[in-house]
Write a protein that holds these residues in place. Sequence first.
Motif, PDB file in Angstrom:
ATOM      1  N   ASP A 183       0.856  -1.192   0.000  1.00 49.87           N
ATOM      2  CA  ASP A 183       0.000   0.000   0.000  1.00 49.87           C
ATOM      3  C   ASP A 183       0.891   1.241   0.000  1.00 49.87           C
ATOM      4  O   ASP A 183       1.633   1.484   0.962  1.00 49.87           O
ATOM      5  N   ASP A 184       0.833   2.031  -1.074  1.00 48.40           N
ATOM      6  CA  ASP A 184       1.682   3.216  -1.172  1.00 48.40           C
ATOM      7  C   ASP A 184       1.422   4.235  -0.068  1.00 48.40           C
ATOM      8  O   ASP A 184       2.267   5.107   0.175  1.00 48.40           O
ATOM      9  N   HIS A 218       1.735   3.693   2.857  1.00 53.93           N
ATOM     10  CA  HIS A 218       2.737   3.433   3.896  1.00 53.93           C
ATOM     11  C   HIS A 218       4.124   3.932   3.506  1.00 53.93           C
ATOM     12  O   HIS A 218       5.065   3.810   4.295  1.00 53.93           O
TER      13      HIS A 218
END
Length: 215
Positions: free
Chosen positions: A129-130, A132
């Motif tokens: 998940d970008d 993060h």
Amino acid sequence: MAPSKPGDLFPGEQHVLRKNANAVIGVREAGLSRLPFDGLRGAVGMRGKEAIGGRLHLTNLRLVFRSHAVNRVRGTFSVFLPCVEEVRNTSSGITRRVTVSTAGQDFTFVVWGVPRLIDTVDRYRAGFDDAHLPEVAAHILAEPWKVGDGLRRSGRPEPLGAGPDCAYSRGGDFAAIAADLARGIDPRSARTEVAGVLQVVELLTRAAGTLPPRS
């Protein structure tokens, strides 16, 4: 650094698999003289290249290659999964190879079990998940030595300005840190020596793009 040890991982990072592998580097770009019988390597697509023996580790965040101590070129580098754009089978003849491409670099490894490795890497990079990315970037800035020091000839000092902690005094301004790191790389350095630093630059640049604009 062997990322299968908990102390070598970043917070939240988990080890997935480990494989014996060779990192393929250009003889000229690494500043090495050609080996005897090097011309015979052309039959398996290795003319002008050298395979550096070591281990390839996959975590939920990155690929980490660490060379064996007996190589002419030694060291460790990381390839961050959020930066990976493509993983492809580049096998030729009897040589099993996988090439991992980011926006700025290609990394080729000679390794068995290429299809399974590609599937596993693709699964974990697709699951990242970008959102993060800023958190991951902060962890890397806090413990930059875990990224690795690149591959360089035995006894050769680290390239001037290429240490991954040379510009980490700007807090969370990832774009500025990335720019400082890029400017700090000695242009005389071989690509193999600064590959890990360039990966940090790529990740910080991506992390900067996920931050909300400043008011």
